[in-house]
Design an enzyme around this catalytic site. Structure first.
Site, PDB file in Angstrom:
ATOM      1  N   GLY A   1      29.116  33.862  62.100  1.00  9.62           N
ATOM      2  CA  GLY A   1      30.076  32.783  62.235  1.00  9.62           C
ATOM      3  C   GLY A   1      31.467  33.174  61.779  1.00  9.62           C
ATOM      4  CB  CYS A   2      33.366  32.183  58.807  1.00 10.86           C
ATOM      5  SG  CYS A   2      33.167  30.403  59.094  1.00 10.86           S
ATOM      6  CB  VAL A   3      31.759  37.504  58.687  1.00  9.14           C
ATOM      7  CG1 VAL A   3      32.008  39.010  58.721  1.00  9.14           C
ATOM      8  CG2 VAL A   3      31.554  37.034  57.250  1.00  9.14           C
TER       9      VAL A   3
END
Length: 213
Positions: free
Chosen positions: A154-156
């Site tokens: 996701g955010c990585v």
């Protein structure tokens, strides 16, 4: 070679992926959304085994501080009532735990930023989208971002992709990230390494941070 892009030539039937962006001369460690919602056993996004990623991220932060490199953090925050959450909070309802009026302090960071280390607040997956992260890195003279945090898929992933889009060299530290399952973690690291970032081991990242001091 440090500071240079490596391009792998490929014929019409060869692999066109997995070149290396390499390291520049001025790295920063960016810890992505590593907070209680992921690292506490009863958190809304609880990971099965967050300990190794937390420890690896902590080691990267310590190495950067010791070598004089910037350390930056991202954190998800929403206004009361999720007015700034857009469609993301409709797609992932559990993000409501990051609203300012939500109970549980799930957005509190698991590791503690030092005084003066920027905490970039965001509402979407990428640390760059609609935030001050890019201008802050440019102002600090950074050309390489060493990424750790959650979640890998996701955010990585989103932050690594936008780092590349913005002209920074993304180095994703394998041991410093975690996800809901080992398969998600591994598959996304493989795809990031093929197309958007260099995935590196913790030992290499620590050595590079020390060497570039």
């Amino acid at each position: 070679m440090d500071g240079e892009l490596t391009v792998t030539a490929a014929g019409p039937h060869g692999s066109a992926f997995s070149g290396r962006v390499g390291w520049g001369s001025s790295p920063a460690v960016v810890v992505i959304d590593l907070c209680r919602a992921y690292t506490e056993p009863d958190g809304p996004f609880a990971l099965p085994d967050p300990g190794p990623a937390v420890a690896a991220a902590g080691a990267l932060v310590d190495a950067a501080r010791s070598a004089g490199h910037p350390v930056l953090w991202t954190a998800v925050r929403y206004a009361p009532g999720l007015a700034d959450g857009g469609l993301f909070v409709r797609k992932v309802p559990a993000l409501a735990c990051f609203a300012a009026d939500a109970p549980g302090e799930w957005g509190r960071l698991t590791l503690t930023p030092a005084p003066g280390e920027p905490v970039v607040v965001k509402q979407y997956a990428s640390g760059f989208f609609g935030t001050t992260l890019g201008p802050t890195l440019l102002g600090l003279g950074v050309d390489t971002v060493v990424l750790a945090g959650v979640s890998t898929s996701g955010c990585v992933r989103a932050t690594a992709m936008d780092a590349l889009n913005c002209g920074f060299r993304p180095q994703v530290v394998r041991q410093g990230c975690a996800d809901r399952t080992p398969a998600l973690h591994g598959n996304n690291l493989a795809d990031l390494d093929a197309k958007y970032a260099d995935v590196v081991d913790q030992a290499e990242a620590l050595e590079r941070l020390q060497r570039l001091a």
